[in-house]
Write a protein that holds these residues in place. Structure first.
Motif, PDB file in Angstrom:
ATOM      1  N   LEU A 287     -16.698 -43.624  -7.597  1.00 53.37           N
ATOM      2  CA  LEU A 287     -16.523 -43.345  -9.011  1.00 53.37           C
ATOM      3  C   LEU A 287     -16.897 -44.565  -9.854  1.00 53.37           C
ATOM      4  CD1 LEU A 287     -15.517 -41.215 -11.040  1.00 53.37           C
ATOM      5  CD2 LEU A 287     -13.233 -42.098 -10.716  1.00 53.37           C
TER       6      LEU A 287
ATOM      7  N   THR B 204     -20.323 -37.597 -14.253  1.00 51.98           N
ATOM      8  CA  THR B 204     -19.768 -38.411 -13.173  1.00 51.98           C
ATOM      9  C   THR B 204     -18.409 -37.872 -12.739  1.00 51.98           C
ATOM     10  OG1 THR B 204     -20.931 -40.381 -13.950  1.00 51.98           O
ATOM     11  CG2 THR B 204     -19.013 -40.737 -12.548  1.00 51.98           C
ATOM     12  N   ALA B 205     -17.582 -37.528 -13.703  1.00 48.91           N
ATOM     13  CA  ALA B 205     -16.257 -36.978 -13.395  1.00 48.91           C
ATOM     14  C   ALA B 205     -16.380 -35.654 -12.649  1.00 48.91           C
ATOM     15  CB  ALA B 205     -15.459 -36.790 -14.683  1.00 48.91           C
TER      16      ALA B 205
ATOM     17  N   LYS C 209     -10.263 -33.784 -13.161  1.00 57.04           N
ATOM     18  CA  LYS C 209     -11.474 -34.108 -13.920  1.00 57.04           C
ATOM     19  C   LYS C 209     -11.103 -34.649 -15.301  1.00 57.04           C
ATOM     20  CE  LYS C 209     -15.626 -32.204 -15.982  1.00 57.04           C
ATOM     21  NZ  LYS C 209     -16.351 -31.007 -16.359  1.00 57.04           N
TER      22      LYS C 209
ATOM     23  N   TRP D 163     -13.304 -43.055  -2.463  1.00 60.03           N
ATOM     24  CA  TRP D 163     -13.534 -42.167  -3.599  1.00 60.03           C
ATOM     25  C   TRP D 163     -13.589 -42.957  -4.905  1.00 60.03           C
ATOM     26  CZ3 TRP D 163     -10.360 -40.454  -7.751  1.00 60.03           C
ATOM     27  CH2 TRP D 163     -10.898 -39.394  -8.478  1.00 60.03           C
TER      28      TRP D 163
ATOM     29  N   ALA E 206     -17.391 -36.413  -9.008  1.00 58.84           N
ATOM     30  CA  ALA E 206     -16.289 -37.042  -8.281  1.00 58.84           C
ATOM     31  C   ALA E 206     -15.193 -36.040  -7.949  1.00 58.84           C
ATOM     32  CB  ALA E 206     -15.723 -38.196  -9.097  1.00 58.84           C
TER      33      ALA E 206
ATOM     34  N   VAL F 250      -9.836 -38.185 -14.948  1.00 62.27           N
ATOM     35  CA  VAL F 250     -10.920 -39.136 -14.700  1.00 62.27           C
ATOM     36  C   VAL F 250     -11.633 -39.467 -16.009  1.00 62.27           C
ATOM     37  CG1 VAL F 250     -13.168 -39.452 -13.576  1.00 62.27           C
ATOM     38  CG2 VAL F 250     -11.250 -38.501 -12.285  1.00 62.27           C
TER      39      VAL F 250
END
Length: 100
Positions: free
Chosen positions: A97, A29-30, A52, A93, A33, A55
């Motif tokens: 996320l 996911t990171a 990254k 954004w 994103a 996150v």
């Protein structure tokens, strides 16, 4: 007693597998994103890698809708033009996320 140790070992192993899957999902996911952010803000590879990591480190807070610390840390990595763009796109954004 030996049976109890076997049961404990199986439970421990199961918890470790679940934890590894969670970490893999968070990392994926990171990655997605930060790739989106890289394209929109024209981030350097160094900025992208740092964001990254941020996150991943702050993922539980993001899921809890507590994003102020993450936003602040990301903004500290950006130049002035990137900061302006981030302010415009950050809500969308962060929502993407949180949806994962």
């Amino acid at each position: 007693m030996e049976r109890l140790l076997k049961i404990f070992f199986v439970i421990f192993l199961g918890v470790m597998v679940l934890h590894a899957q969670d970490n893999k999902a968070i990392s994926k996911t990171a990655e997605k994103a930060t790739q989106k952010l890289q394209l929109k803000l024209i981030l350097s590879d160094e900025q992208t890698a740092k964001i990254k990591d941020l996150v991943i480190e702050n993922f539980s807070q993001v899921k809890g809708n507590k994003t102020e610390a993450l936003e602040s840390k990301i903004i500290s990595l950006l130049n002035d033009k990137q900061k302006e763009k981030f302010v415009i796109i950050k809500k969308e954004w962060l929502s993407s996320l949180q949806a994962h």
